[in-house]
Scaffold this motif. Structure first.
Motif, PDB file in Angstrom:
ATOM      1  N   GLU A 151      -7.650  -8.848  -8.687  1.00 43.35           N
ATOM      2  CA  GLU A 151      -8.271  -7.594  -8.257  1.00 43.35           C
ATOM      3  C   GLU A 151      -7.243  -6.570  -8.504  1.00 43.35           C
ATOM      4  N   THR A 152      -6.216  -6.386  -8.806  1.00 41.66           N
ATOM      5  CA  THR A 152      -5.439  -5.446  -8.908  1.00 41.66           C
ATOM      6  C   THR A 152      -4.814  -5.237 -10.386  1.00 41.66           C
ATOM      7  N   THR A 153      -5.438  -6.211 -11.321  1.00 44.21           N
ATOM      8  CA  THR A 153      -5.059  -6.015 -12.781  1.00 44.21           C
ATOM      9  C   THR A 153      -5.584  -4.593 -13.238  1.00 44.21           C
ATOM     10  N   ASN A 187     -16.505  -8.562  -9.792  1.00 42.44           N
ATOM     11  CA  ASN A 187     -16.256  -8.568 -10.976  1.00 42.44           C
ATOM     12  C   ASN A 187     -16.208 -10.168 -11.128  1.00 42.44           C
ATOM     13  N   CYS A 188     -17.009 -10.416 -12.115  1.00 44.74           N
ATOM     14  CA  CYS A 188     -17.334 -11.675 -12.274  1.00 44.74           C
ATOM     15  C   CYS A 188     -17.108 -12.279 -13.732  1.00 44.74           C
ATOM     16  N   GLY A 247     -15.484  -1.470   0.834  1.00 48.33           N
ATOM     17  CA  GLY A 247     -14.152  -0.737   0.198  1.00 48.33           C
ATOM     18  C   GLY A 247     -13.292  -1.699  -0.842  1.00 48.33           C
ATOM     19  N   GLU A 248     -13.970  -3.170  -0.622  1.00 47.52           N
ATOM     20  CA  GLU A 248     -13.102  -4.058  -1.321  1.00 47.52           C
ATOM     21  C   GLU A 248     -13.864  -4.639  -2.706  1.00 47.52           C
ATOM     22  N   THR A 249     -12.809  -4.838  -3.464  1.00 44.06           N
ATOM     23  CA  THR A 249     -13.542  -5.487  -4.619  1.00 44.06           C
ATOM     24  C   THR A 249     -13.014  -7.017  -4.589  1.00 44.06           C
ATOM     25  N   MET A 302     -10.230 -15.759 -14.482  1.00 46.59           N
ATOM     26  CA  MET A 302     -10.144 -15.228 -13.053  1.00 46.59           C
ATOM     27  C   MET A 302      -9.239 -15.949 -12.126  1.00 46.59           C
ATOM     28  N   ASN A 303      -8.431 -14.927 -11.451  1.00 42.51           N
ATOM     29  CA  ASN A 303      -7.851 -15.759 -10.150  1.00 42.51           C
ATOM     30  C   ASN A 303      -8.701 -15.245  -9.084  1.00 42.51           C
ATOM     31  N   ILE A 304      -9.414 -16.436  -8.488  1.00 41.57           N
ATOM     32  CA  ILE A 304     -10.330 -16.134  -7.491  1.00 41.57           C
ATOM     33  C   ILE A 304      -9.647 -16.651  -6.024  1.00 41.57           C
TER      34      ILE A 304
END
Ligand code: NAD
Ligand code: TYD
Length: 361
Positions: A151-153, A187-188, A247-249, A302-304
Motif C-alpha cells: 500500500e505504500t509503494t 487496488n486490485c 481513509g485506508e487503502t 501484490m502483497n496482500i
C-alpha cells in the motif's frame, strides 16, 4: 450500508459485485448507474437474485445533475465506484475517453458526494462511504526479483489507463484529506471470471481457442500478472465496506503470478480435457506470438498482507480452480457470448488491435 450507488454495474466486476451483494446482503438496495458503453451490457444483469432490489439507471458518471438527483432521490449512503474505461490496449489507441471517464467522472462523483454528505449533511457522517475501486497498475512495473507492491509503494503508472486511474486515486485521497470525505480505496490485480468482456486476455483466449482462431500472445509471453477470481475481489470489497477503516487503502490480489504464456497454456489444457474429441485438441497448437504492446509492463505482484491481517480476507480460488470455473462458464453460456460479440464494436476492435500485429509461431 442500505442504499448503494454502484457505478459501472453493467460491466464485468460491477455486475459480479451486484449478483453477490444481492445474494449475501438482503437488507441492501442497489442503484446501478452505468452508461452502457461497449463494455457494459444488461445481459450481465439477467437472472439477478431478488431483482426488485436492483434499480438500473442508464447514464454517465460525468453528468453532475444526474448524480446529484440519484444521491438525493434514493438517499444514497454508500457509493461503490467501478465505472471506468478499463482496457490498456484501448487506452493506447485512444486515451481521451480514459481521461474523461476515469478522471473527470471520478471528480464528478466526489463533488456530488461532498455536496450531499458534507455540505448538506443529509446523513450522519459515520453512515456514509465513498469506495473507489482501483488497480495495481498504478504502481508501474516490477523487476523480476523486486518485492510485491504494498500500500505504500510509490505510484509510477505507465499507460494512459493506469495514469488515469492513478489520477483518480489521488483525487479520492485529496477529498479525504482536504474535506474529510469518508473514503476507502482498493487496488486490485487482474481479475478473471464470468461476464468478462472478451477483449481481455483470458476470455479472448478461451473463445478464440473454441473457434480455432490463433491465440495472440504479446511479445515473449513472459509478462507476469497477479490473477484473482472476480468473486474473491467482490468479497474483498464487501469486507472493506463493512470492516475497513475510513481513509485506508487495501491491496487485493490472488497470490498467483504466472507468465502470460502459462495462463494461455493452462486454458488450452483445460479445454483439451473438457473437449477431448475436438479436432482442435491440442489447443496449444493455436498459440501465436504477435507484436508486443508498446510500453508493456513486465510484472505485477501484490502483497496482500494488510487486508489478510486486518480484515481476515483471503482469496478462496486457486488459479487452477478459478480457471476451470471460468472456462466452464464460457462453454455453458454461448447465448451470452453471442449477444456480447454481436455488437459491431467487438469485431471492429479485434480488427483494429490485431490486424497490425503480425504473428509467428
Ligand atoms: P469494464 O470495462 O468491464 O466495465 C466498466 C463499466 O463502466 C461498463 O459497464 C461501462 O458501461 C461503464 N462505464 C464506462 N464509462 C462510464 C461512464 N462515463 N459513466 C457510467 N458508466 C460508465 O470494467 P471492469 O473490468 O469491470 O473494471 C471495473 C473497475 O475495476 C474499473 O474501475 C477498473 O479500473 C477496476 N479494476 C479492474 C480490474 C480488471 O482486471 N478488470 C482489476 C483491478 C481494478
Ligand atoms: P489484459 O487482459 O489486457 O490486462 P492488463 O493489460 O490490464 O494486465 O492483459 C493481460 C496480459 O495479457 C497483459 O500482459 C497483456 C497480455 N495479452 C496478450 O498477450 N495478448 C492479448 O491478446 C491480450 C488482450 C493481452
Amino acid at each position: 450500508m442500505r442504499n448503494l450507488l454502484v457505478t459501472g454495474g453493467a460491466g464485468f466486476i460491477g455486475s459480479n459485485f451486484i449478483h453477490r451483494t444481492l445474494t449475501e446482503r438482503p437488507e441492501v438496495r442497489i442503484f446501478n448507474l452505468d452508461a452502457l458503453t461497449y463494455a457494459g451490457s444488461l445481459e450481465n444483469l439477467r437472472d439477478l437474485p431478488d431483482p426488485e432490489r436492483h434499480i438500473f439507471v442508464q447514464g454517465d458518471i460525468c453528468n453532475r445533475a444526474l448524480v446529484d438527483r440519484l444521491l438525493l432521490e434514493y438517499n444514497i449512503d454508500t457509493i461503490v465506484h467501478f465505472a471506468a474505461e478499463s482496457h490498456v490496449d484501448r487506452s493506447i489507441l485512444g486515451p481521451g475517453q480514459f481521461v474523461q471517464t476515469n478522471i473527470i467522472g471520478t471528480f464528478t462523483l466526489l463533488e456530488a458526494a461532498r455536496q450531499a454528505w458534507l455540505t448538506e449533511k443529509r446523513l450522519p457522517i459515520d453512515q456514509v462511504r465513498f469506495h473507489h475501486v482501483s488497480t495495481d497498475e498504478v504502481f508501474g512495473s516490477l523487476a523480476p526479483l523486486e518485492p510485491a507492491f504494498s500500500e505504500t509503494t510509490p505510484y509510477a503508472p505507465n499507460s494512459p489507463y493506469s495514469a488515469s486511474k492513478a489520477s483518480s486515486d489521488h483525487l479520492v485521497r485529496a477529498y479525504l484529506h482536504t474535506y474529510g470525505l469518508p473514503v476507502t480505496l482498493t487496488n486490485c490485480s487482474n481479475n478473471y471470471g464470468p461476464y468478462q468482456f472478451p477483449e481481455k486476455l483470458i476470455p479472448l483466449m478461451i473463445l478464440n481457442a473454441l473457434e480455432g482462431k490463433r491465440l495472440p500472445v504479446y511479445g515473449d509471453g513472459k509478462q507476469v500478472r497477479d490473477w484473482l477470481y472476480v468473486e474473491d475481489h467482490c468479497d474483498a470489497i464487501l469486507a472493506v465496506l463493512e470492516r475497513g477503516k475510513v481513509g485506508e487503502t487495501y491491496n487485493i490480489g490472488g497470490n498467483n503470478q504466472p507468465f502470460n504464456i502459462e495462463i494461455v497454456s493452462a486454458i488450452c489444457a483445460i479445454l483439451d480435457e473438457l473437449l477431448p474429441e475436438s479436432p482442435l485438441t491440442p489447443h496449444d497448437q493455436l498459440i501465436t506470438y504477435v507484436t508486443d504492446r508498446p510500453g508493456h509492463d513486465r510484472r505485477y505482484a501484490m502483497n496482500i498482507g494488510k487486508i489478510e491481517r486486518e480484515l481476515g480476507w483471503r482469496p478462496r480460488e486457486s488459479l487452477q480452480t478459478g480457471l476451470e470455473k471460468t472456462v466452464r462458464w464460457y462453454l455453458e453460456h454461448p447465448e451470452w457470448v453471442q449477444a456480447i460479440r454481436q455488437t459491431g464494436d467487438y469485431s471492429t476492435w479485434i480488427d483494429k488491435n490485431y490486424a497490425q500485429r503480425g504473428g509467428t509461431k
